[in-house]
Design a protein around this motif. Sequence first.
Motif, short mmCIF file in Angstrom:
data_model
loop_
_atom_site.label_atom_id
_atom_site.label_comp_id
_atom_site.label_asym_id
_atom_site.label_seq_id
_atom_site.Cartn_x
_atom_site.Cartn_y
_atom_site.Cartn_z
N THR A 99 2.23 0.94 7.70
CA THR A 99 1.10 1.25 6.84
C THR A 99 1.56 0.88 4.98
O THR A 99 3.20 0.41 4.46
CB THR A 99 1.03 2.61 5.79
N GLN A 117 -16.36 6.45 -4.14
CA GLN A 117 -15.76 5.90 -3.27
C GLN A 117 -17.05 5.16 -2.85
O GLN A 117 -17.67 4.26 -1.29
CB GLN A 117 -15.05 6.74 -2.33
N ASP A 169 -11.07 0.18 -0.89
CA ASP A 169 -10.60 0.31 0.46
C ASP A 169 -9.33 -0.59 -0.06
O ASP A 169 -8.27 -0.61 1.35
CB ASP A 169 -11.00 0.70 1.51
N TYR A 182 -7.37 7.45 -5.95
CA TYR A 182 -7.74 7.00 -4.25
C TYR A 182 -7.50 7.26 -3.71
O TYR A 182 -7.25 6.36 -2.79
CB TYR A 182 -8.86 5.85 -4.79
N LYS A 183 -5.80 6.98 -3.74
CA LYS A 183 -4.83 6.35 -2.38
C LYS A 183 -4.39 7.74 -1.96
O LYS A 183 -3.99 7.13 -0.78
CB LYS A 183 -4.33 5.38 -3.05
N ASN A 238 -4.70 9.08 1.39
CA ASN A 238 -5.05 7.76 2.81
C ASN A 238 -4.61 7.33 4.01
O ASN A 238 -3.36 8.27 4.19
CB ASN A 238 -4.73 5.87 2.98
N TYR A 292 -3.36 -1.89 -5.53
CA TYR A 292 -2.63 -0.44 -5.62
C TYR A 292 -3.25 -0.16 -7.28
O TYR A 292 -3.42 1.22 -7.19
CB TYR A 292 -2.02 -0.47 -4.47
N GLN A 320 0.95 -0.77 -0.05
CA GLN A 320 0.63 -0.17 0.25
C GLN A 320 0.93 1.60 -0.29
O GLN A 320 2.03 1.18 0.49
CB GLN A 320 -0.96 -0.48 1.52
#
Length: 250
Positions: free
Chosen positions: A166, A56, A82, A133-134, A137, A127, A2
Amino acid sequence: MQKLPYLLIFVLFSACAEDAPLDFPKQAAAKISETRRQQAEGLQLAASGHQKTAFQKKQSLAFDIQWSNRKGLKAHLVQRPDGSAIYIRYTSGTQAWWDSQKVHFLPAVGDTLTQEQARFDLRAWHYWSCLPYKLENPGAHWQALPDRTLGGQACATGRLSFDPGTGDTPDDWFAVFIGRRDKLVQGAAYVATFGYDATELAAKTPKMIRYGNYQLVGGIPVAQRWTFTGWNTDTLAKGITLGEAVLSNI
């Protein structure tokens, strides 16, 4: 994972030896405001162009993927946006899934695919498909860099790094290029240390993923062709082509 190559040659000077003089409060405040604006700009571009709010709200993202590398990988992948649950089924019949804590592996008879390769597929393809969209985070840090040109388009550029705990390792990082014209992620250079014996070795072998052939699927732009290359951090020149992934049935 991630949970990357302009970074090694950009030296960012982020602090002075002394605070700003007290008799120039407006100037100091203006500089702080400009820095914050630049930091947020790339994130805002990606959120707008990639329809982050709408994405989302989706329950899952699924697609078929065909990769020219590794003897022509072909598989179907289903995932929560997610990344809390990811499932992959290969054309060989082998299956694997990620339950947010560990990988479960169910190999088909005669398939030589290893659990380590399946783990890579589960984490990496998720990923990369959800990278836009990360960027904000928890545990991820966006550091704005000077604009660069990629594929003939001016791009807001930033370095994405991670806190300990992470993703796979905090030694991973990305350099993300967001087109100013179309507000879409054009590419990402990255260092991924999973599978390397030494972080230093991974850092010397960054790779680049170029996103292309964007199509709207349910109102969400999805890149259907990804090209992977090596990347030379000294000359900023792309290296040899490492493979191409094509997404379908999204």
